[in-house]
Scaffold this active site. Structure first.
Site, PDB file in Angstrom:
ATOM      1  N   GLN A 218      -9.929   2.357  -0.778  1.00  0.00           N
ATOM      2  CA  GLN A 218     -11.228   2.121  -0.167  1.00  0.00           C
ATOM      3  C   GLN A 218     -11.783   3.422   0.425  1.00  0.00           C
ATOM      4  O   GLN A 218     -11.034   4.300   0.834  1.00  0.00           O
ATOM      5  CB  GLN A 218     -11.133   1.081   0.962  1.00  0.00           C
ATOM      6  CG  GLN A 218     -10.981  -0.346   0.481  1.00  0.00           C
ATOM      7  CD  GLN A 218      -9.615  -0.632  -0.111  1.00  0.00           C
ATOM      8  OE1 GLN A 218      -8.590  -0.214   0.425  1.00  0.00           O
ATOM      9  NE2 GLN A 218      -9.596  -1.348  -1.225  1.00  0.00           N
TER      10      GLN A 218
ATOM     11  N   SER B  58       0.816  -1.203   0.000  1.00  0.00           N
ATOM     12  CA  SER B  58       0.000   0.000   0.000  1.00  0.00           C
ATOM     13  C   SER B  58       0.857   1.263   0.000  1.00  0.00           C
ATOM     14  O   SER B  58       1.525   1.564  -0.983  1.00  0.00           O
ATOM     15  CB  SER B  58      -0.970  -0.049   1.189  1.00  0.00           C
ATOM     16  OG  SER B  58      -2.052   0.802   0.991  1.00  0.00           O
TER      17      SER B  58
ATOM     18  N   LYS C 116      -0.705  -4.179  -3.347  1.00  0.00           N
ATOM     19  CA  LYS C 116      -2.049  -3.688  -3.011  1.00  0.00           C
ATOM     20  C   LYS C 116      -2.217  -2.330  -3.671  1.00  0.00           C
ATOM     21  O   LYS C 116      -1.647  -1.338  -3.241  1.00  0.00           O
ATOM     22  CB  LYS C 116      -2.260  -3.564  -1.512  1.00  0.00           C
ATOM     23  CG  LYS C 116      -3.676  -3.077  -1.173  1.00  0.00           C
ATOM     24  CD  LYS C 116      -3.882  -2.859   0.306  1.00  0.00           C
ATOM     25  CE  LYS C 116      -5.327  -2.452   0.589  1.00  0.00           C
ATOM     26  NZ  LYS C 116      -5.679  -1.130   0.026  1.00  0.00           N
TER      27      LYS C 116
END
Length: 487
Positions: free
Chosen positions: A340, A311, A336
């Site tokens: 979201q 991330s 990743k």
């Protein structure tokens, strides 16, 4: 990564539930009006406006609800059915990062933000119905116990996790400091093993810096939380004021964190006007976050990565590699690349939905999701860095075979003993190596590995792993930076 409403907020998702340190990222992007409106309604016809249910759809949902309420073997709580319906819709997305949290879970999710947490210290996701480790946090109980990225957690204290939602699974693993979590672990290429993790406080201190030999600076980033950017700025300035000739940034086993932090920390290395990261919505519309004040650095920079770097760590690695001239050293990252948003007001009862709405791209437009970022200089750690803990189910002795023996032999090699082979056959030379270890540690000299010997051996291996002299990836990064600085 997540967006929370219109603001950038990091939610340390599973850590927030008292056990895992998750670093799902947020982005400063205004939610589209269609997302923010939360409009709903009922159409009297067979068709509905976008976002509304048709009469037939509402009837189907209502009928299913009443069939359960009127006919199921036992009485079912109404709220549980409604929560189950919402969970079912999110499960249908087949996205491990889109989840529903009931009011209690949502409250826990927010209450412990930017605090010290108790748990095992690892980020997890739910993939194909199984709890999968994204990354253990450096120095956490999970890392010390030998938990690795991509491990599957099958059970906790004998209780299987099959069929549970992620938050339900998390609640099984969480617990107070000092308590034990016996995790059933499945690892690629191995039989299932049991790993005992003693839960502990997981601090949010995220920056560790030092000056290495040859005036090479090193900054380790364990997460990107609210104070990380300022701590990083202070550490960088201190090293530069000391005459640093090159820098190693370590984001290995860093699962990510707060988006503003990673942007602020990456910006000095990315020249003004160049992109640090891009995001793309479902319509293919892209938006870039540009460096506003960055000048780049004259000294060489290396970024240490591994398959637990996820991330925000990947954002920083991609930005510094593609726009800052840095070299990536180590192993491919986790991969990743989605964003979201948390909808924490729309449901009206304190529950929330965390849902994937965008993907992020590197400055060059690469989507690294499920692929990761490959290093410029690939370096694997010694085999004992990734060895599984011994099961301790049986005493290991001469002529035995199997994964436990193979792991034993790998550990013996790591601590400087010579088992003669590492193929999983307990031969005479392995007996000799075990006896030598037992003598050094004041254990009964039997040549067999009982639980006491196994625990001592694992402690010895952990000590070797923590010794920087054995860190081949760090050595390689320092060698690169030193060589580049000397040119």
């Amino acid at each position: 990564m997540f967006l929370r409403g219109r603001n950038l907020v990091v939610f340390v998702a599973f850590l927030l539930l008292g056990m895992f340190a998750s670093s799902i990222l947020t982005l400063t992007i205004v939610r589209p009006s269609s997302l923010a409106s939360g409009e709903s309604g009922v159409s009297n016809g067979s068709t509905a406006k976008p976002g509304e249910f048709t009469a037939a759809e509402l009837k189907k949902l209502s009928t299913a609800y009443h069939l359960i309420q009127d006919n199921y073997l036992t009485q079912i709580d109404r709220g549980k059915l409604i929560d189950g319906a919402v969970n079912g819709m999110l499960d249908a997305l087949n996205d491990p990062y889109s989840t529903y949290m009931d009011p209690k879970e949502a409250g826990q999710f927010q209450d412990v933000l930017n605090s010290t947490f108790q748990g095992i210290g690892a980020e997890v996701s739910l993939e194909d119905g199984r709890v999968k480790v994204v990354s253990p946090i450096k120095g956490s109980p999970a890392e010390k116990a030998g938990i690795l990225p991509n491990d599957l957690i099958l059970s906790v204290n004998g209780e299987k996790l099959d069929g549970l939602t992620l938050t339900e699974a998390v609640s099984k693993i969480r617990g107070p400091k000092g308590s034990q979590a016996k995790l059933g672990i499945m690892r690629s290429g191995m039989d299932s093993i049991e790993v005992i993790v003693v839960r502990d406080d997981i601090p949010v201190e995220t920056i560790y810096s030092e000056m290495l030999e040859g005036q090479i600076g090193k900054i380790e980033i364990r997460e990107y939380v609210s104070h990380t950017a300022q701590k990083f700025k202070e550490a960088l300035k201190q090293l530069e004021d000391q005459g640093m000739k090159g820098l190693v940034i370590d984001v290995r086993s860093n699962p990510g964190g707060l988006f503003p932090a990673v942007i602020e920390m990456s910006e000095p290395f990315v020249p003004q006007g160049k992109p640090i990261v891009q995001v793309e919505d479902r319509d293919g519309q892209k938006q870039s976050t540009l460096s506003v004040k960055g000048t780049g650095k004259k000294y060489p920079v290396a970024v240490l990565i591994n398959n637990g770097s996820a991330s925000a760590s990947e954002i920083m690695a991609g930005a510094l590699q593609q726009m800052g001239g840095a070299k990536l050293v180590g192993e491919k990252t986790y991969g990743k690349g989605t964003v979201q948003v948390t909808f924490d007001k729309e449901l009206g009862d304190g529950s929330n939905i965390k849902m994937t709405i965008m993907k992020w791209l590197t400055p060059n437009g690469d989507w690294i999701h499920k692929k990761g970022i490959a290093p410029d200089i690939a370096v694997e750690q010694p085999a004992y860095f990734k060895v599984a803990p011994l099961s301790k189910k049986t005493v290991l002795r001469l002529d035995m075979t199997g994964d436990d023996v193979k792991n034993l032999q790998t550990m013996l090699v790591g601590i400087g003993q010579a088992p003669g082979r590492t193929d999983g056959y307990f031969n005479e030379q392995t007996v000799t190596a075990v006896k030598a270890f037992q003598r050094l540690n004041n254990l009964p000299v039997t040549g067999e590995v009982d639980e006491k010997t196994a625990v001592k051996l694992e402690e010895a291996v952990s000590k070797e792993i923590r010794n920087p002299k054995n860190d081949l990836q760090l050595k390689s990064a320092v060698n690169y930076v030193s060589g580049a600085a000397a040119k």
